[in-house]
Design an enzyme around this catalytic site. Structure first.
Site, PDB file in Angstrom:
ATOM      1  N   GLU A   1      -6.250  46.101  62.855  1.00 56.46           N
ATOM      2  CA  GLU A   1      -5.242  46.904  62.179  1.00 56.46           C
ATOM      3  C   GLU A   1      -3.864  46.294  62.417  1.00 56.46           C
ATOM      4  O   GLU A   1      -3.296  46.405  63.505  1.00 56.46           O
ATOM      5  CB  GLU A   1      -5.268  48.350  62.676  1.00 56.46           C
TER       6      GLU A   1
ATOM      7  N   ASP B   1      -7.680  48.957  66.721  1.00 62.36           N
ATOM      8  CA  ASP B   1      -6.495  49.793  66.559  1.00 62.36           C
ATOM      9  C   ASP B   1      -5.273  49.085  67.145  1.00 62.36           C
ATOM     10  O   ASP B   1      -5.361  48.471  68.215  1.00 62.36           O
ATOM     11  CB  ASP B   1      -6.740  51.120  67.300  1.00 62.36           C
TER      12      ASP B   1
HETATM   13  C1  LM2 Z   1      -2.843  53.432  65.297  1.00 58.62           C
HETATM   14  N1  LM2 Z   1      -2.835  52.292  64.804  1.00 58.62           N
HETATM   15  O1  LM2 Z   1      -2.146  51.279  65.273  1.00 58.62           O
HETATM   16  C2  LM2 Z   1      -3.585  54.551  64.729  1.00 58.62           C
HETATM   17  O2  LM2 Z   1      -4.094  54.222  63.452  1.00 58.62           O
HETATM   18  C3  LM2 Z   1      -2.688  55.731  64.730  1.00 58.62           C
HETATM   19  O3  LM2 Z   1      -3.349  56.833  64.132  1.00 58.62           O
HETATM   20  C4  LM2 Z   1      -2.259  56.039  66.151  1.00 58.62           C
HETATM   21  O4  LM2 Z   1      -1.209  57.010  66.186  1.00 58.62           O
HETATM   22  C5  LM2 Z   1      -1.661  54.828  66.840  1.00 58.62           C
HETATM   23  N2  LM2 Z   1      -2.074  53.586  66.386  1.00 58.62           N
HETATM   24  C6  LM2 Z   1      -1.984  54.891  68.306  1.00 58.62           C
HETATM   25  O5  LM2 Z   1      -3.348  54.643  68.524  1.00 58.62           O
HETATM   26  C7  LM2 Z   1      -1.613  58.348  66.191  1.00 58.62           C
HETATM   27  C8  LM2 Z   1      -0.502  59.202  65.590  1.00 58.62           C
HETATM   28  C9  LM2 Z   1       0.684  59.315  66.534  1.00 58.62           C
HETATM   29  C10 LM2 Z   1       0.193  59.825  67.869  1.00 58.62           C
HETATM   30  C11 LM2 Z   1      -0.796  58.796  68.410  1.00 58.62           C
HETATM   31  C12 LM2 Z   1      -1.344  59.147  69.772  1.00 58.62           C
HETATM   32  O6  LM2 Z   1      -0.078  58.613  64.346  1.00 58.62           O
HETATM   33  O7  LM2 Z   1       1.619  60.253  65.975  1.00 58.62           O
HETATM   34  O8  LM2 Z   1       1.263  59.984  68.745  1.00 58.62           O
HETATM   35  O9  LM2 Z   1      -1.922  58.737  67.510  1.00 58.62           O
HETATM   36  O10 LM2 Z   1      -1.980  60.381  69.779  1.00 58.62           O
HETATM   37  C13 LM2 Z   1       1.338  61.243  69.437  1.00 58.62           C
HETATM   38  C14 LM2 Z   1       2.586  62.041  69.029  1.00 58.62           C
HETATM   39  C15 LM2 Z   1       3.834  61.301  69.511  1.00 58.62           C
HETATM   40  C16 LM2 Z   1       3.759  61.064  71.009  1.00 58.62           C
HETATM   41  C17 LM2 Z   1       2.472  60.309  71.329  1.00 58.62           C
HETATM   42  C18 LM2 Z   1       2.303  60.071  72.819  1.00 58.62           C
HETATM   43  O11 LM2 Z   1       2.596  62.216  67.621  1.00 58.62           O
HETATM   44  O12 LM2 Z   1       4.966  62.092  69.187  1.00 58.62           O
HETATM   45  O13 LM2 Z   1       4.873  60.249  71.416  1.00 58.62           O
HETATM   46  O14 LM2 Z   1       1.348  61.057  70.843  1.00 58.62           O
HETATM   47  O15 LM2 Z   1       1.864  61.177  73.512  1.00 58.62           O
HETATM   48  C19 LM2 Z   1       5.842  60.895  72.242  1.00 58.62           C
END
Ligand code: LM2
Ligand code: CA
Length: 484
Positions: free
Chosen positions: A230, A193
């Site tokens: 990735e 990731d």
């Molecule tokens: C990835 N690839 O590089 C994953 O495929 C992706 O699904 C992950 O993001 C990302 N990297 C981090 O491993 C997802 C999602 C984000 C989410 C993160 C963490 O797309 O939106 O972020 O997981 O859970 C979320 C909130 C965001 C916040 C963050 C930190 O959406 O608003 O930032 O958590 O708490 C303030």
């Protein structure tokens, strides 16, 4: 690190997004093994932050709080049992490894295994990690950084997630121990990731310290884990996918973008005659290929206009092309249904994931889409296994969106993405006989439940694909001859 170590004759993996370990074990035995699937990418296996403030979103699993193997998918004993049972039926397990970062900063701080963290102190006692294990000075990646500043993409926080410093011996050791633990349990490899957010030189050290795959699980002696990193690189990026291909395989995001565009009608199918590196794609053996993934199917990650299960006819067309064409190492997406892009998998009031149910027609229920159980999709997995490494031959197109090609003397496929019918006598390259189309039906006893295609002694057959048909694809391969 570029060999998936599939069981012999297998070619394709499926991402069982948010599935529980017990359910994956059962799916390996009752469906994936018998149907010739090569492997499963599982959701992150290590403990993550519980986020009730967002109703347990799918993305909480991308916020690690420790490397203990306890998540909503199950505990270590269940994971171990799953890997054993899947390997026993020839299905490999690949783990989504979150090693770039830990959690963000939240007002609750308990993990799926009960571990806690002190975000303000960068303190994760269940690893343990402390302030010295993260990149400083503290900074957060901005949109502009992706164009200008590779060092900020690697050393600043992705989405405010606390950014580990893989340059230190201590952090490397924790990551390597975590991954080697999984190799000991029998996994065949890893999705890395956020690989573009880590330095290639650090990743190389980590990969080189991984153990060989566990021979007690059927892997040959000396086998290295399959690693697909990735890296989202659609061009104009400060970080290039080419920095990672010397290390291991890379997710080829341009693959699904271009095929989605074509099958949505934004590009004519005839241009696919030279599909592959001529399109600017990675070398075939370097590319993990897919139409949609868990991020871009809901506008996260690379985002974009990606085909998903929500446009089923075009989606099945694009998937069939992916599986019929020799380029790349394909991965299928298997989803839960969603409208809210934050929503996690089907769950009860306590947050427990609700298992997919299996309907009498073999499709899934309880909110699970199970694209991998769509006949048009799993039948094309069998097609790919059958035709092996044979080249594309006898390309035919109508100058627009009707195309057809052969694979060796084993398989033939035709597509019609035009608004008018396809009706042609085409060279199939197959031995004379009657074959069952595996898209409109299947071979049942001595007969076909769908179209029956008669190949003459010259290898030619009359092919029809109406513009209004349920599917835009027709596929036949040796091994499905009807005797009638
Ligand atoms: C990835 N690839 O590089 C994953 O495929 C992706 O699904 C992950 O993001 C990302 N990297 C981090 O491993 C997802 C999602 C984000 C989410 C993160 C963490 O797309 O939106 O972020 O997981 O859970 C979320 C909130 C965001 C916040 C963050 C930190 O959406 O608003 O930032 O958590 O708490 C303030
Ligand atoms: Ca980083």
């Amino acid at each position: 690190y570029k060999n998936p170590h599939y069981a012999s004759g297998r070619t394709t993996m499926v991402h069982l997004f948010e599935w529980k370990w017990d359910d994956i074990a059962a799916e390996c035995e009752r469906f994936l093994g018998p149907r010739g699937f090569g492997g499963v990418q599982v959701s992150p296996v290590n403990e993550n932050l519980v986020l009730w403030s967002h109703q347990r979103p799918w993305w909480e699993r991308y916020q690690p709080i420790s490397y203990r193997l306890v998540t909503r998918s199950g505990n270590e004993q269940q994971f171990t049992n799953m890997v054993r049972r899947c390997n026993n039926v020839g299905v490999r397990i690949y783990v989504d490894a979150i090693i770039n970062h830990m959690t963000g900063t939240w007002s609750t701080n308990t993990g799926t295994g009960g571990s806690t963290a002190n975000f303000g102190q960068w303190h994760y006692p269940a690893v343990p990690y402390g302030r010295n294990d993260f990149n400083f000075p503290h900074c957060v990646i901005t949109g502009n950084d992706y164009r200008c500043c590779a060092d900020r993409v690697r050393n600043c926080e992705l989405s405010n997630l606390k950014d580990l410093n893989q340059g230190t011996e201590y952090v490397r050791t924790q990551i390597v121990n975590f991954m080697n633990h999984l190799i000991r349990l029998g996994v065949a490899g890893f999705r890395i990731d956020a690989a573009k957010h880590m330095w290639p030189a650090d990743l190389r050290v980590i990969y080189d310290r991984l153990h060989n795959l566990n021979t007690a699980h059927g892997f040959p002696a000396g086998a290295r884990p399959y690693i697909y990193q990735e890296v989202i690189d659609l061009g104009n990026e400060a970080v290039s996918r080419n920095e990672y291909t010397p290390l291991a395989a890379v997710t080829e995001f341009r693959f699904g973008m271009e095929l989605s565009r074509a099958f949505k009608g934004g590009n004519q199918l005839r241009w696919l005659f030279n599909w592959g590196t001529a399109w600017g794609l990675l070398a075939s053996g370097d590319a993990l290929t897919f139409i949609d993934n868990h991020d871009n199917q809901r506008g996260h990650g690379a985002g974009g206009d990606i085909l998903t299960y929500k446009q089923p006819k075009q989606y099945r067309g694009a998937i069939a092309f992916m599986l019929a064409h020799p380029y790349g190492r394909p991965q299928l997406m298997s989803s839960f249904a969603f409208t809210n892009t934050e929503a996690g998998p089907p769950m009860d009031n306590s947050g427990n994931i609700i298992s997919p149910s299996i309907n009498s027609d073999t499709s899934c229920g309880n909110g699970w889409v199970c694209e991998h159980r769509w006949r048009q999709i799993f039948s094309m997995v069998a097609f790919r296994n059958r035709v092996g490494n044979t080249a594309v031959t006898n390309w035919w197109d109508n100058g627009s969106n009707q195309i057809a090609f052969c694979r060796g003397n084993q398989g033939f496929v035709a597509f019609n993405n035009d608004y008018w019918n396809l009706s042609q006598t085409l060279q199939t390259c197959l031995p004379a006989g009657n074959y069952c189309d595996i898209i409109s039906g299947w071979k049942s006893g001595n007969n076909c439940t769908g179209k029956r295609i008669t190949v003459g002694s010259d290898g030619r057959a009359s092919i029809t694909l109406g513009a209004g048909e349920y599917d835009m694809v027709l596929a036949i391969h040796t091994g499905t001859e009807s005797r009638l």
